[in-house]
Write an enzyme that holds these catalytic residues in place. Sequence first.
Site, PDB file in Angstrom:
ATOM      1  NE  ARG A  89       5.695  -8.427   2.701  1.00 17.56           N
ATOM      2  CZ  ARG A  89       6.091  -7.283   2.123  1.00 17.56           C
ATOM      3  NH1 ARG A  89       7.128  -7.275   1.314  1.00 17.56           N
ATOM      4  NH2 ARG A  89       5.452  -6.164   2.355  1.00 17.56           N
ATOM      5  CG  HIS A 120       0.580  -4.521   1.451  1.00 20.01           C
ATOM      6  ND1 HIS A 120       0.989  -4.767   2.745  1.00 20.01           N
ATOM      7  CD2 HIS A 120       1.632  -3.924   0.838  1.00 20.01           C
ATOM      8  CE1 HIS A 120       2.225  -4.341   2.895  1.00 20.01           C
ATOM      9  NE2 HIS A 120       2.640  -3.818   1.759  1.00 20.01           N
ATOM     10  CD  GLN A 142       2.352   0.814   1.444  1.00 20.36           C
ATOM     11  OE1 GLN A 142       3.300   0.071   1.671  1.00 20.36           O
ATOM     12  NE2 GLN A 142       2.463   2.135   1.482  1.00 20.36           N
ATOM     13  CG  ASP A 151       1.633  -2.329  -6.377  1.00 20.53           C
ATOM     14  OD1 ASP A 151       2.874  -2.173  -6.287  1.00 20.53           O
ATOM     15  OD2 ASP A 151       1.024  -3.279  -5.827  1.00 20.53           O
ATOM     16  CB  CYS A 177       2.848   0.253  -1.794  1.00 21.85           C
ATOM     17  SG  CYS A 177       3.033  -0.956  -3.118  1.00 21.85           S
ATOM     18  NE  ARG A 187       3.844  -0.356   5.606  1.00 18.30           N
ATOM     19  CZ  ARG A 187       4.310  -1.439   4.983  1.00 18.30           C
ATOM     20  NH1 ARG A 187       4.737  -1.357   3.745  1.00 18.30           N
ATOM     21  NH2 ARG A 187       4.302  -2.625   5.571  1.00 18.30           N
TER      22      ARG A 187
HETATM   23  N1  NVA Z   1       1.730  -5.719  -5.192  1.00 19.56           N
HETATM   24  C1  NVA Z   1       3.085  -5.754  -4.716  1.00 19.56           C
HETATM   25  C2  NVA Z   1       3.232  -4.927  -3.473  1.00 19.56           C
HETATM   26  C3  NVA Z   1       4.624  -4.885  -2.915  1.00 19.56           C
HETATM   27  C4  NVA Z   1       4.738  -4.107  -1.646  1.00 19.56           C
HETATM   28  C5  NVA Z   1       3.477  -7.206  -4.449  1.00 19.56           C
HETATM   29  O1  NVA Z   1       2.653  -7.954  -3.933  1.00 19.56           O
HETATM   30  O2  NVA Z   1       4.593  -7.582  -4.794  1.00 19.56           O
HETATM   31  N1   CP Z   2       5.570  -1.395   0.405  1.00 21.40           N
HETATM   32  C1   CP Z   2       6.126  -2.485   0.943  1.00 21.40           C
HETATM   33  O1   CP Z   2       5.462  -3.315   1.550  1.00 21.40           O
HETATM   34  O2   CP Z   2       7.477  -2.566   0.766  1.00 21.40           O
HETATM   35  P1   CP Z   2       8.412  -3.809   1.108  1.00 21.40           P
HETATM   36  O3   CP Z   2       8.085  -4.899   0.123  1.00 21.40           O
HETATM   37  O4   CP Z   2       9.806  -3.273   0.927  1.00 21.40           O
HETATM   38  O5   CP Z   2       8.154  -4.258   2.513  1.00 21.40           O
END
Ligand code: NVA
Ligand code: CP
Length: 302
Positions: free
Chosen positions: A105, A132, A135, A220, A260, A288
Site C-alpha cells: 500500500r 484500489h 476493494q 468514498d 469502502c 475483503r
Molecule cells: N480513497 C481512499 C480509500 C481508502 C480505503 C483513500 O485512498 O484514502
Molecule cells: N477499505 C480499506 O481499504 O480500508 P483500510 O484503509 O482500513 O484498509
Amino acid sequence: MTRPAHFLTLTDLDARQLRNLLARAIELKRMQRAGERYEPLKGRVMGMVFEKSSTRTRVSFEAGMAQFGGHAIFLSPRDTQLGRGEPIEDSARVLSRMVDVIMIRTFEHDKVERFAACSRVPVINALTDMYHPCQLLADMQTYLEQRGDIRGRTVAWIGDGNNMCHSYINAARLLEFRLRIACPEGYEPRQELLREGSGRIELLRDPLQAAEGADLVVTDVWASMGQEEEQIRRRQAFAAYQVNAAVMAAAGPNALFMHCLPAHRGEEVTTEVIDGPQSVVWEEAENRLHSQKALLELLLLQ
Ligand code: NVA
Ligand code: CP
C-alpha cells in the site's frame, strides 16, 4: 489468459478469471463460516508493506494468511529500511527471495509497478493513489451475493474521481455494467481511463441524475490519504455530493449502498444511509477477507 503474475490493477485479470474468483470467494466464505479447516498455504509467507494507514486491508490479509495456514509479516516504513530511502527495486529483490507473496500500500502507482518488475514473487496492490483493486473484489462479491450478476446493471459513483472510482471504471469494463460518475469540476477520474471505458461510463455533475434508477450507489471519502492538506477546500467542493436519503430515493427501490470505509458520516454519506437498510457496508468489509483469499489461491496455487 494464464495465471496473472501480479495483481496491480483489476485488469490484470480477464473477465473469466474475475468471475471465477468471485464465485470462489463466496465458496471460501461458506467454508470459513462452516468451520471447515482449509490450509493450502501452510509454510507460505506474505510480506505486507504499508506506507499508508489501514485497518481492513491489514487485518483481512493477515487473517486470511493465518486461516490458510500461512503467515504474514507487517512492514512499515517507520521500522524498515524502505523508510530510510533503500530503493524500492532493491527492497523487492530482497523481500521476494524470502517470502512467497508481497502486498504493498503506497502513494504513487509506479512504485508498485517498479516493485513488481524486480520481484520474483506475485505482488498485490493494496491501494495506491491510482487504484484500489482489492476493494473492488469485495464490492463485486457483495453485489453478486446480494443481487446476482452485475452485468447490464447501473452503478452510480458519487464523489471524487479517485483510486476507488478508477477501479470501478475497470470493473465496469470487465463485468459489463454501466457506470455513472457524478463529481465536481476539477475532480474527474483520469481522462485515459474514461476513454478506455467509453460506452460504459457517463460523467455527470448532478448526483441525483447519476443515481436515477441505479442498482448500486457508491461513494468514498472526499479527501483520500495523502490529501489531508486539501481537506477544507475539498469539503466545499464536494458539499453537493453527499449520498443522502434524496440520492437513495432517486436510485432504484432495490438499490444497494456501498462504501469502502472508513466513512465520514455527515460528509460524503449521511448516518441514515450508511446505517440504513440499503447499506451493505459491513458485508462488503467482511468480503475483503474472503475475496483476497480467493486472490491468493489464484496467484499462488493455480
Ligand atoms: N480513497 C481512499 C480509500 C481508502 C480505503 C483513500 O485512498 O484514502
Ligand atoms: N477499505 C480499506 O481499504 O480500508 P483500510 O484503509 O482500513 O484498509
